[in-house]
Design an enzyme around this catalytic site. Structure first.
Site: not given
Ligand code: BGC
Length: 749
Positions: A220-224
């Site tokens: 995932s993108d960071w915090g996605a």
């Protein structure tokens, strides 16, 4: 698969242990591995409390610059060097490259992305990944997908129709994934047509894995990730950052109550396990900082785009390159010459091993005197009341320029950063006024721009004879600029994005960045130059453009169709007196195509070094797959048959010759149905035949309105948009539902 893991271990493995590490699972012999940003350097955080400061690493030119080289071989060397730095710093996965299309010049992360064209982005990124992974360090291809703006990036839905999605926004991803097999793919924050990319089963499983055969890890993108269970079910393997004990528990519970298939979690955890094992094949390495600085300088020199270099009044000679041995006085003006802007803001920010500034490098290179004036304040907009300081700085610079033989003005944008789009493409007012004032007193003025995304040159570039687009060039940008100014490097950079005359002209203008959670991709296929060309609009500097200190001429191109595509050959000659590089470009069109197309699309290119006077027979290959369009009716790629025009030239608007190749089309018949219109029936040879026979048989008996259809062109036009199935409803129609059903069967038999 990692069958020996418990469900709890599997859940833990699918989330990180902190911001930059996977979770260690001792029982399975899986250590934690390090992943870090990326993309144009290794940003290994020095202190966990300081997000932005990293351990020193080479800050290579960001993608806005490296893409302007149009040279995949150079990108490969950059990838290899990054791989070596990762090995030295014990990094297993470098979070890059970013290959989203530059949909709008306002995109806040355009400096991290390659191009407005999917072929250029895809070809360059493929070699970057190949280079990096040749060192047994994994790449993370990002941000998958349709992440073309920063505005509301964690929530916005990118609403894009299927042809555009496939042909423009997914195409570069497909290329890199199938040709370079990046170890990881990073899903984007945004939604794609209403569904979070992190929960998008179609995107992460159907397209990425089932169609493209991807076997690596989706991170995932960071915090996605908003919903761990939905994300795992959709095909997301690794949620970052971690730890995420709440999400881990949700996964365990979902497996227990049957709402998540246990096999899915085991499979995703297995992929993370395989990544960790692959990373263990990496040996420790070392690198030479001076060598990497030299490579950063070489790439930066190749990335600089010479936009303008007019002959000076009363002379045949252009202002550039400057003669290093001339006893001339040089005014270096603008804070950016002393304090370079060399990268953008956000997660890609590298702490460089050293930093070259142009002022020092120009001073070292020139025999004549070099004097400096700051020209404008370094930081953003001046404080209220500082206008007087601004005027004074400008007056001092103008005075210096008036008393110098040459004026070099360093200007550009104050900042570009991840997280925020720009609101304008204009130069800061202080910079524009400075350029105009200096050019008014010194006819030998060169402007050197530093910017991460396109800036408008309209209005002021007419006043300056020479203009250099210096992008953000990384830590060696200062020396690379001096190399180009003094002719040690003959510029060969080409624009990977169009410079419009004004923002309002841009195809994305009316629909960017959307509102209330949605952004419509209204320009559709007509991204960047495709849109400017379709509307025959003037631009400031076209896609593919860039000057050299030498000149090139093109012979007649020839094109030959093969089963694999079209081979294009063209002789290119360096007609000047110095060695240089020409970027030969092939733009393809299909006149009379049955589907909407841009007037021309880049389908092949080559960066060709040529000594003075040398001619090379350049061979370029247009791959058959790159000719295909996405057929929404068939749900697959189709190569349309016909005469493809391959225009060869030095930019999208400087085409020197065209060769035509006849390409055999794919079988792409769309089955006829009751929903197919009369027009579609008649356009289909088999459909027209069975329908013709049927109507010929009935017309005489009924004498109804249908009898006239085949003989009356106006009538035909009038009726052609009606689905055949609806025709049964018209009084006197010989087409009964039974007959229509028979026709459908006969037409598709
Ligand atoms: C960015 C990614 C980056 C990640 C880790 C995110 O905010 O969008 O590109 O790799 O942070 O820093």
């Amino acid at each position: 698969m990692t069958p020996e893991l418990t469900v709890a271990e599997q859940a833990a493995l699918t989330s990180g242990s902190d911001a930059w590490h996977t979770t260690q699972v001792e029982a399975a012999g899986l250590p934690a591995i390090t992943v870090t940003d990326g993309p144009h350097g290794v940003r290994l955080q020095a202190d966990p409390r300081d997000m932005l400061r990293g351990q020193p690493a080479t800050c290579f030119p960001p993608a806005v610059a490296s893409a302007s080289t149009w040279d995949p071989a150079l990108l490969r060397r950059m990838g290899e060097a990054l791989g070596d730095e990762c090995r030295a710093m014990d990094v297993a996965v470098l979070l890059g490259p970013g290959i989203n299309l530059k949909r709008s010049p306002l995109g806040g992360r355009n400096f991290e992305y390659f191009s407005e064209d999917p072929l250029l982005a895809g070809v360059l990124a493929t070699e970057w990944v190949n280079g990096l992974q040749s060192r047994n360090v994994g790449a993370s291809l990002k941000h998958f997908a349709v992440n073309n703006q920063e505005t509301d990036r964690l929530r916005v839905s990118a609403d894009v129709e299927m042809r555009t999605l496939r042909e423009m926004y997914l195409r570069a991803f497909h290329r890199v994934i199938t040709r370079a097999r990046p170890w990881t793919v990073m899903c984007s924050y945004n939604k794609v047509n209403g569904v979070y990319a992190s929960q998008h089963h179609w995107l992460l499983t159907q397209v990425l894995r089932d169609e493209w055969g991807y076997e690596g890890v989706v991170v995932s993108d960071w915090g996605a990730v908003a919903d761990r269970v939905a994300a795992v079910a959709a095909g997301l393997d690794l949620t970052m950052p971690g730890p995420d004990p709440v999400g881990d528990q949700e996964l365990i519970d979902a497996v227990a109550d049957g709402s998540l298939d246990a096999g899915l979690l085991a499979r995703n955890a297995g992929r993370v396990g395989a990544l960790v094992r692959a990373a263990q094949s990496r040996t420790h390495g070392d690198y030479d900082q001076a060598d990497h600085h030299a490579l950063a300088r070489e790439i930066a020199g190749r990335a600089i785009v010479l936009l303008k270099n007019d002959a000076l009044q009363g002379s045949e000679q252009s202002l550039l390159p400057l003669d290093p041995d001339a006893a001339q006085s040089i005014a270096v003006i603008g804070e950016f010459a002393r304090t370079p802007r060399y990268q953008g803001g956000g997660s890609s920010q590298i702490t460089p091993t050293r930093l070259d500034d142009a002022l020092t490098q120009i001073t070292a290179a020139a025999r004549g005197t070099v004097r400096f004036a700051v020209g404008y304040p370094a930081a953003g907009t001046p404080e209220p009341g500082a206008a007087a300081d601004m005027d004074a700085a400008r007056a001092e610079a103008v005075d210096l320029a008036a008393h110098s033989d040459v004026a070099l003005v360093f200007a550009g944008s104050m900042h570009e950063t991840e997280g925020a789009d720009r609101d304008s493409i204009d130069l800061p007012e202080a910079h524009r006024k400075l350029i105009e004032a200096v050019a008014a007193v010194n006819p030998r003025t060169v402007v050197i721009l530093s910017n991460g995304a396109v800036l408008s040159t309209s209005g002021w570039d007419a006043a300056v004879p020479a203009l250099i687009e210096g992008w953000l060039l990384g830590q060696a940008g200062g020396s690379a600029i001096a190399d180009v100014l003094f002719g040690r490097v003959n510029p060969s950079g080409r624009l990977a994005e169009t410079i419009p005359l004004k923002l309002q002209d841009h195809p994305s203008y009316l629909d960017f960045p959307g509102e209330h959670g949605h952004v419509a991709y209204g320009e559709g296929l007509y991204v960047g130059y495709r849109g400017f060309d379709a509307r025959e609009q003037a631009v400031a500097y076209p896609f593919g453009f860039g000057l050299s200190y030498t000149t090139f001429s093109y012979g007649q191109p020839a094109a030959t169709a093969t089963d694999a595509g079209i081979e294009v050959r063209v002789p290119v000659t360096n007609t000047g007196r110095r060695g240089g590089r020409e970027v030969v470009q092939v733009y393809v069109s299909l006149p009379g195509s049955a589907v909407r197309r841009a007037p021309r699309e880049l389908k092949a290119f080559a960066s060709v070094p040529l000594a003075a006077g040398e001619t090379a027979d350049v061979t370029l290959f247009v791959e058959r797959d790159d000719l295909a369009y996405w057929d929404t009716r068939l749900g697959r790629w189709v190569v349309e048959g016909g005469e493809y025009h391959c225009a060869v030239g030095a930019s999208s608007r400087d085409l020197r010759g065209t060769a035509v190749a006849e390409v055999k089309g794919d079988d792409a018949r769309v089955p006829l149905s009751t929903g197919s219109t009369l027009g579609e029936w008649l356009a289909d040879p088999r459909g027209a035949q069975v329908l013709g026979q049927a109507l010929a048989g009935t017309a005489a008996d009924t004498g109804g309105p249908m009898a006239a259809v085949f003989n009356d062109p106006t009538m035909l036009l009038f009726l052609s948009a009606i689905p055949l199935g609806r025709m049964a409803a018209f009084p006197g129609s010989p087409l009964t539902p039974e007959l229509i059903a028979e026709l459908v069967a006969a037409a598709n038999a």
